[in-house]
Structure formats: C-alpha cells, structure tokens
Design a protein around this motif. Structure first.
Motif, PDB file in Angstrom:
ATOM      1  N   MET A  25      88.673  -2.220 133.965  1.00  0.00           N
ATOM      2  CA  MET A  25      87.740  -2.184 135.092  1.00  0.00           C
ATOM      3  C   MET A  25      86.642  -1.174 134.776  1.00  0.00           C
ATOM      4  N   LYS A  26      85.386  -1.585 134.955  1.00  0.00           N
ATOM      5  CA  LYS A  26      84.251  -0.713 134.652  1.00  0.00           C
ATOM      6  C   LYS A  26      84.052   0.265 135.800  1.00  0.00           C
ATOM      7  N   THR A  27      83.842   1.534 135.484  1.00  0.00           N
ATOM      8  CA  THR A  27      83.599   2.570 136.491  1.00  0.00           C
ATOM      9  C   THR A  27      82.348   3.342 136.113  1.00  0.00           C
ATOM     10  N   LYS A  28      81.949   4.224 137.011  1.00  0.00           N
ATOM     11  CA  LYS A  28      80.822   5.112 136.745  1.00  0.00           C
ATOM     12  C   LYS A  28      81.307   6.524 136.434  1.00  0.00           C
ATOM     13  N   PHE A  29      82.515   6.586 135.862  1.00  0.00           N
ATOM     14  CA  PHE A  29      83.103   7.877 135.520  1.00  0.00           C
ATOM     15  C   PHE A  29      82.153   8.709 134.663  1.00  0.00           C
ATOM     16  N   HIS A  30      81.533   8.069 133.655  1.00  0.00           N
ATOM     17  CA  HIS A  30      80.697   8.837 132.723  1.00  0.00           C
ATOM     18  C   HIS A  30      79.489   9.449 133.428  1.00  0.00           C
ATOM     19  N   GLU A  31      78.980   8.757 134.451  1.00  0.00           N
ATOM     20  CA  GLU A  31      77.826   9.283 135.171  1.00  0.00           C
ATOM     21  C   GLU A  31      78.213  10.505 136.008  1.00  0.00           C
ATOM     22  N   TYR A  32      79.352  10.404 136.699  1.00  0.00           N
ATOM     23  CA  TYR A  32      79.794  11.531 137.529  1.00  0.00           C
ATOM     24  C   TYR A  32      80.248  12.706 136.668  1.00  0.00           C
ATOM     25  N   LEU A  33      80.847  12.411 135.515  1.00  0.00           N
ATOM     26  CA  LEU A  33      81.231  13.476 134.594  1.00  0.00           C
ATOM     27  C   LEU A  33      79.995  14.273 134.174  1.00  0.00           C
ATOM     28  N   THR A  34      78.941  13.567 133.811  1.00  0.00           N
ATOM     29  CA  THR A  34      77.699  14.230 133.407  1.00  0.00           C
ATOM     30  C   THR A  34      77.129  15.065 134.550  1.00  0.00           C
ATOM     31  N   MET A  35      77.152  14.505 135.764  1.00  0.00           N
ATOM     32  CA  MET A  35      76.603  15.206 136.922  1.00  0.00           C
ATOM     33  C   MET A  35      77.359  16.496 137.202  1.00  0.00           C
ATOM     34  N   PHE A  36      78.692  16.430 137.248  1.00  0.00           N
ATOM     35  CA  PHE A  36      79.487  17.623 137.553  1.00  0.00           C
ATOM     36  C   PHE A  36      79.387  18.660 136.430  1.00  0.00           C
ATOM     37  N   ARG A  37      79.286  18.189 135.210  1.00  0.00           N
ATOM     38  CA  ARG A  37      79.152  19.117 134.091  1.00  0.00           C
ATOM     39  C   ARG A  37      77.846  19.900 134.188  1.00  0.00           C
ATOM     40  N   LYS A  38      76.763  19.204 134.523  1.00  0.00           N
ATOM     41  CA  LYS A  38      75.465  19.868 134.652  1.00  0.00           C
ATOM     42  C   LYS A  38      75.440  20.818 135.845  1.00  0.00           C
ATOM     43  N   GLU A  83      89.217  21.343 124.097  1.00  0.00           N
ATOM     44  CA  GLU A  83      89.825  21.402 122.765  1.00  0.00           C
ATOM     45  C   GLU A  83      89.823  20.040 122.085  1.00  0.00           C
ATOM     46  N   ILE A  84      88.652  19.379 122.185  1.00  0.00           N
ATOM     47  CA  ILE A  84      88.433  18.098 121.510  1.00  0.00           C
ATOM     48  C   ILE A  84      87.135  18.228 120.720  1.00  0.00           C
ATOM     49  N   SER A  85      86.836  17.230 119.914  1.00  0.00           N
ATOM     50  CA  SER A  85      85.611  17.284 119.123  1.00  0.00           C
ATOM     51  C   SER A  85      84.393  17.015 120.005  1.00  0.00           C
ATOM     52  N   ARG A  86      83.247  17.502 119.543  1.00  0.00           N
ATOM     53  CA  ARG A  86      82.000  17.276 120.278  1.00  0.00           C
ATOM     54  C   ARG A  86      81.716  15.779 120.397  1.00  0.00           C
ATOM     55  N   SER A  87      81.956  15.006 119.320  1.00  0.00           N
ATOM     56  CA  SER A  87      81.669  13.569 119.344  1.00  0.00           C
ATOM     57  C   SER A  87      82.551  12.834 120.353  1.00  0.00           C
ATOM     58  N   THR A  88      83.813  13.265 120.471  1.00  0.00           N
ATOM     59  CA  THR A  88      84.708  12.622 121.449  1.00  0.00           C
ATOM     60  C   THR A  88      84.188  12.835 122.856  1.00  0.00           C
ATOM     61  N   TYR A  89      83.771  14.078 123.142  1.00  0.00           N
ATOM     62  CA  TYR A  89      83.265  14.335 124.490  1.00  0.00           C
ATOM     63  C   TYR A  89      81.962  13.568 124.745  1.00  0.00           C
ATOM     64  N   THR A  90      81.089  13.527 123.755  1.00  0.00           N
ATOM     65  CA  THR A  90      79.831  12.785 123.907  1.00  0.00           C
ATOM     66  C   THR A  90      80.103  11.327 124.251  1.00  0.00           C
ATOM     67  N   ASN A  91      81.142  10.754 123.650  1.00  0.00           N
ATOM     68  CA  ASN A  91      81.517   9.368 123.958  1.00  0.00           C
ATOM     69  C   ASN A  91      82.013   9.217 125.389  1.00  0.00           C
ATOM     70  N   TYR A  92      82.620  10.273 125.946  1.00  0.00           N
ATOM     71  CA  TYR A  92      83.010  10.221 127.356  1.00  0.00           C
ATOM     72  C   TYR A  92      81.787  10.037 128.242  1.00  0.00           C
ATOM     73  N   GLU A  93      80.737  10.843 127.973  1.00  0.00           N
ATOM     74  CA  GLU A  93      79.554  10.801 128.831  1.00  0.00           C
ATOM     75  C   GLU A  93      78.682   9.571 128.565  1.00  0.00           C
ATOM     76  N   SER A  94      78.820   8.966 127.404  1.00  0.00           N
ATOM     77  CA  SER A  94      78.061   7.743 127.124  1.00  0.00           C
ATOM     78  C   SER A  94      78.784   6.498 127.623  1.00  0.00           C
ATOM     79  N   GLY A  95      80.049   6.671 128.026  1.00  0.00           N
ATOM     80  CA  GLY A  95      80.817   5.536 128.523  1.00  0.00           C
ATOM     81  C   GLY A  95      81.507   4.740 127.447  1.00  0.00           C
ATOM     82  N   ASN A  96      81.474   5.215 126.197  1.00  0.00           N
ATOM     83  CA  ASN A  96      82.118   4.482 125.100  1.00  0.00           C
ATOM     84  C   ASN A  96      83.607   4.751 124.994  1.00  0.00           C
ATOM     85  N   ARG A  97      84.050   5.884 125.553  1.00  0.00           N
ATOM     86  CA  ARG A  97      85.478   6.221 125.530  1.00  0.00           C
ATOM     87  C   ARG A  97      85.858   6.834 126.862  1.00  0.00           C
TER      88      ARG A  97
END
Length: 643
Positions: free
Chosen positions: A1-14, A28-42
């Motif tokens: 199911m598609k969500t807007k998790f990545h958008e809200y993650l970015t908002m709360f982080r900022k 304690e994860i890699s920078r690329s893994t976290y970037t994929n969270y905010e891009s919606g790829n992971r």
C-alpha cells in the motif's frame, strides 16, 4: 500500500532541525539508506519506525499522516484502563493490548491496557538504600517498570498525564515527579558474540543516553570543565576506536555523565540500569567472560561506588554477579531476590490482576489458566507469568509462551559441569515436581560453580520457585506450573545429550499406542546416549525414562516406585482422559551378555501381572517390559482391557 510516509518523515526531520546525515547517524544506518527513506524508495522495519518516532518526538501514526490515537481520544476517553478502576470489561474493537511494549510512555500514549505497578515508585523512594538490585526472571516486567520509574523521576519529561489515575497518583511522592536528573540505561540487548562486539554495543547504548542531553550541554550555561568532559566522552562514544580507547571511555562514561548533570541541574542523579547482568551472561555463554569480567565490573564500580553525584541507583537483572568486584564494600546496597519481601507485587500479575486482564479481553479465567501460568512465589506475593497471560489473552490459546523467550544457555553450560549429586536432586524434581535442597542466591553460578548456586540460578531464572524455606539456605523448591515443565523437557534432553525431538517422537508413539515404533525409538535413544552416560543398573534406565515420561503431564499422572497391588512398580502412567491407555513400565537389567533379553522383558511383564500393579486401573492398559544389557535393549508389551 502506497503511503506518504516519506513526505511526513522529511517534514518532521526538518522541524527538528536535523540533516539527513544526522538522522542516519542517530539511526545507525548508512546515509544512502536514510536518503532512500525520504525519497520513498525504501521503508524502515517496525523497529526502525519506532526509533524514528523517538528521535523526532512524534508518534508512528503522525509519520503516516494520521493524528495520534492517544491525542485524538485524550479528552473524550480519559486515562487508559487500569485494573484498579475498570468498571466493566470493554468489548468490541476498542480493546487494546500492547504486548511486548516495554516503554511506559508509548504504552500510555497508545491508551493500551496497563496493569498498574506504579506502587513501585513509592516503595523505591521510601527505601533507605542508596543502591538497590532487584533480581527477577525474564519477561516479568523489569524493563517496563524501569521505564515507568524513569518517566516519573526525569526532570526533562512532562509525565503528569501518563500517571493520571494510577496508584501512585494519590501518594505524597507525586511532589517528586519530574524533578530529578535521570540516567536510564538498558543492557537488555548487549549480547555481543565477541568481546569487541560487546564493547561496540555498550558504546552505542551509552552514546544514545548522552544524546538525550545534547541540548542541555550546548545551551551555554554548563561550566566549561563539565562541557569539555561531556564533549570528550561523546566524541569517543561516537567513534569505533581501538579496544583500549573504547574501554577507557566506557568505563567512566556513566560516572562522568552524573557529574555533568549534577553541575547543570544542581541536583544529584538517579541511575536506573535495567538488565545489568546481560553482558556477564552473554560473555559467559560465548566464552569470553574472563576477558570482559574485570572491565564490566570496573564500569559498574565507578558508577556505584564513591560517585559523589549519585543520589540513588536501581539495578535489575536475573542474578547477582561479580560479587567481589562490584558489590564488595558497598554497604549501602540491598539485593531483593525472588524470596525477599521488597517489591514482591511489582513484578508479575497477581490473580486479581490476571482475572481483570482476561475479563477485559473477553477471555474466561479457568483452572487450566491457573495450572498453566500461576505458581510463582515472589516474597509474599503469589504471581502469574505476565508475558504468558498477556499472550493467552490475545491469542486465546492455552499454550506455553514464556519458554520460547527464556535464556537457557547459561543453565545448559552449568548442567555440563554437574555430577551425580546434582543429577539425583534433578531427577527427584522431575519425578515429583519438588525437591529439598540448599540454594545460594548471593553469587552467580559461574563465580562459584556448585550445586547450591546452580539451584539459585534456576530459581532466579524462573525455572523453579520456593515452596518453603527451611533455614540455613535450605528450601523446598518446585516447578511453578505446566508451562515451565515444557522448558524442563528441553533441559532434560540436553542433560542426556539427546535431541529434544527424539524424546517427543518416542513419547508420541507411546501415547498413540504405536508400540513397534516406540520400541524402535527407545532403542534409538539408548544408542545415541553418550558413552559416558552411566547405564550401570536397572535404576539407571528407570530414572532416564522417568525423566522423559514426566513431560507427558498433559496426558498422564506419572508415578514412580509406587505401591500397587502387592509390590512396587517402576513407572505407572495413569491416563487423565479417555481414550488414552494406561501404561505400566517395568525395567530389567543384566550384566550377562549371553542372557536372552527378550525372555527378560517377558519376565518383566510377568512381574506386572503377578504383583497386580494394575490394581487401580480400568480400561485399556499396556504392560511394558524393558530389558537391557548396556545399550542393547528389548521391549515387549501386552495390551489388556480391564473392566
């Protein structure tokens, strides 16, 4: 199911002012893994989501764009249900259990059912002791209670709503709520497979606690000497340096954080250390205990002894360890074991609490529930296993749940070292469900490896409980309930150096009247016993089989050497329900290699008949003769129907 998790993650982080690199470091994860969270790829797993919500100070509901359940219902529903004031069971979809949640704030904010243990706050604050150690088995609420205590004391928290309507809310100690600096550490997951890995896990655990106070030390009001102390330790905790660098930093990190917090808040610190002995147990199980023992002791000693910034300390664990290093000369210490009266009703569920929880979940409280999960004696309180009761309330299946969570590696290691004196008492426990023996609770088994400290380990681990204290450290011990008997089956298999499945398969054949297969499985087990297992008499085979038959408790009452008819039978299995058959097992042994084992087995059956061992049985009865020479055996049987 598609969500807007990545958008809200970015908002709360900022909103928090964190960069992606900072978030990756905190998680304690890699920078690329976290970037994929905010891009919606992971997407992170559940544990990752919980960690993100903690870092960003929002609920998991909010991360998906939903209003938090606890906030939406806060005014209309009031406090979450407590067993002390639930007026009627709540039916339908509104019922909520949060099984496995060990964070008090999360539990309360989710408005999940909570068995109120806040009386522990008052008991702790009224105690005269500066340092308290409470020993309890796994999954009996230690971590949740420590989290609750931390929420109550911590001056960085606003916890009034969380404690509304609880037992402690009417106590005078409410004036102490959120007034003290607190260091809260849990070593529950510090279980490194090597000494190096354990050091890293300790480093990360301490780093996270330091991070809670980053805003404090950076607001400009902390004296320079303490700011430098904090920054230096935090920098080293963030780096995976050499072993000596890590040990040097970790050993003083707790005591120096106490100094920093006292300097900032002008109050001495409460230190709460959950599952403090897990690193010792893990190191012992993985074979590097000697390498880490002195270092672990030094870390705790610097925190508990001569720490001028310490107000009070509370530790929880399974047992008292490293006595000579940590606790010697600590005159302000109290150790509250399972036999002591302090905190007796704070861990585990009382019968009333169990009944209320099951009622809330629409599950009947039955005698079967009592025999499966009750039976523990903590001080003056008779308690149920809270983990198992909660799982039963959720699944409504009367199954053993706790045995799959308990850590038996240290017990198994200890079993390998014990001799005939322990074996005799252990067999008595399995046969009768109780045993009288000496128990040592003041030290750990691997510091003083004798029978008394092993019984103490079994007691602290929840495998047995005290039925009666008889003085001079002698106790009558018993297996608490049917659930724990399941755990003993695995321990007995280990003790005999057998696979647990071999025993289960053999007993299943016996119960289902597959006698040919039973004979094959029995002979297979004898062949797989280690050569050093002592099969030197008829009683050796008798006791081995008795230890295995004891685990058919759900189906049979197991009796041994009981008078029946005109003699004493070896093993009687009385079926609890029809159509299960009754069983009578008689053992024979010979030292003569030339003796006919088949004839000897038939002789055993003849003895069963002649002595009328079946005098109290009706229905289907099996007479089973087992004859032995070393590991060679013959099994014969007859089936009778007695009216």
């Amino acid at each position: 199911m598609k969500t807007k998790f990545h958008e809200y993650l970015t908002m709360f982080r900022k909103q928090k002012g964190f960069t992606q690199a900072q978030m990756a470091e905190k998680l304690e994860i890699s920078r690329s893994t976290y970037t994929n969270y905010e891009s919606g790829n992971r997407s992170p797993d559940l544990e990752g989501l919980e960690r993100i919500s903690e870092i960003l100070g929002c609920s998991m509901d909010e991360l998906f764009g939903r209003p938090p359940l606890w906030h939406a219902n806060r005014i209309s529903e009031g406090a979450a249900p407590y067993h002390v004031h639930v007026k009627a069971p709540q039916r339908g979809p509104g019922r909520r259990l949060a099984i496995g949640t060990q964070d008090f704030r999360k539990l309360r904010e989710r408005k999940a059912y909570y068995v109120d243990k806040t009386q522990m706050v008052e008991e702790f604050l009224e105690s005269w002791y500066e340092v308290t150690l409470i020993t309890r088995p796994r999954r009996f609420g230690k971590t949740l209670n420590m989290s609750m205590l931390a929420e109550f004391l911590d001056c960085t928290k606003d916890s009034a709503d969380l404690f509304a309507g609880t037992r402690v809310s009417g106590s005078y100690v409410m004036e102490e709520m959120n007034r003290h600096p607190v260091i809260f550490l849990s070593f529950l997951n510090v279980k490194g497979g090597s000494a190096e890995r354990m050091l890293d896990e300790l480093r990360i655990t301490l780093k996270r606690e330091y991070e809670r106070y980053l805003s404090v030390v950076n607001d400009g009001s902390l004296p320079a000497v303490h700011k430098s102390m904090f920054d230096s330790n935090y920098e080293r905790l963030c780096k995976a340096g050499s072993e000596e660098e890590k040990k040097g930093c970790i050993s003083r990190a707790i005591s120096e954080l106490c100094q920093v917090l006292e300097a900032y808040y002008g109050r001495k610190v409460y230190l709460l250390l959950d599952e403090y002995d897990t690193p010792f147990i893990a190191a012992n199980a993985k074979g590097y205990y000697g390498e880490m023992r002195d270092f672990l002791a030094e870390m705790l000693t610097s925190s508990l002894k001569g720490n001028p910034s310490l107000e009070r300390a509370l530790l929880t664990g399974i047992q008292r360890v490293a006595k000579e290093n940590i606790f010697s000369d600590l005159n302000n210490l109290i150790v509250c074991t399972v036999k002591d009266p302090e905190y007796s009703d704070c861990f585990g569920f009382t019968e009333e609490e169990t009944q209320r929880l099951l009622d809330y979940c629409g599950v009947d409280f039955t005698e079967e529930v009592r025999t499966m999960y009750d039976g523990y004696q903590f001080g003056t309180a008779d308690v149920y296993n809270p983990w198992s009761v909660s799982c039963y309330a959720a699944r409504k299946e009367l199954e053993p749940y706790w045995v799959n969570t308990s850590e038996n590696s240290i017990i198994k290691n200890a079993f390998e070292q014990r001799g005939e004196s322990f074996a005799a008492k252990y067999n008595e426990l399995i046969e009768k469900g109780a045993v009288d023996t000496r128990v040592e609770l003041s030290v750990s088994y691997y510091e003083e490896p004798d029978d008394a400290s092993l019984w103490g380990l079994l007691l602290n681990a929840g495998m047995i409980t005290i039925q009666e204290e008889m003085g001079d450290k002698n106790c009558r011990l018993r297996i608490p309930n049917y659930e724990v008997r399941e755990a003993f089956q695995g321990l007995t298999a280990f003790y005999l150096k057998l696979e647990d499945g071999y025993i289960s398969d053999m007993l299943s054949c016996l119960r289902t009247e597959a006698m040919e297969k039973f004979a094959e499985q029995y002979q297979r087990i004898l062949l797989r016993l280690p050569s050093y297992y002592d099969l030197k008499s008829e009683n050796s085979y008798h006791m081995m089989m008795l230890g295995m038959c004891a685990f058919m408790y759900r189906y049979y009452d197991v009796k041994s050497n009981r008078e029946g008819g005109i003699g004493r039978s070896d093993i009687l299995l009385y079926a609890k329900k029809r159509p299960l058959p009754h069983m009578i097992l008689e053992f024979k042994y010979t030292k003569d290699e030339g003796e006919d084992l088949e004839e000897l087995a038939l002789e055993a059956i003849g003895q069963i008949k002649d002595k009328k061992y079946d005098a109290e049985m009706t229905g289907v009865v099996y007479y089973i003769g087992l004859a032995h020479f070393g590991k060679a055996a013959q099994v014969k049987w007859e089936k009778r129907v007695i009216n």
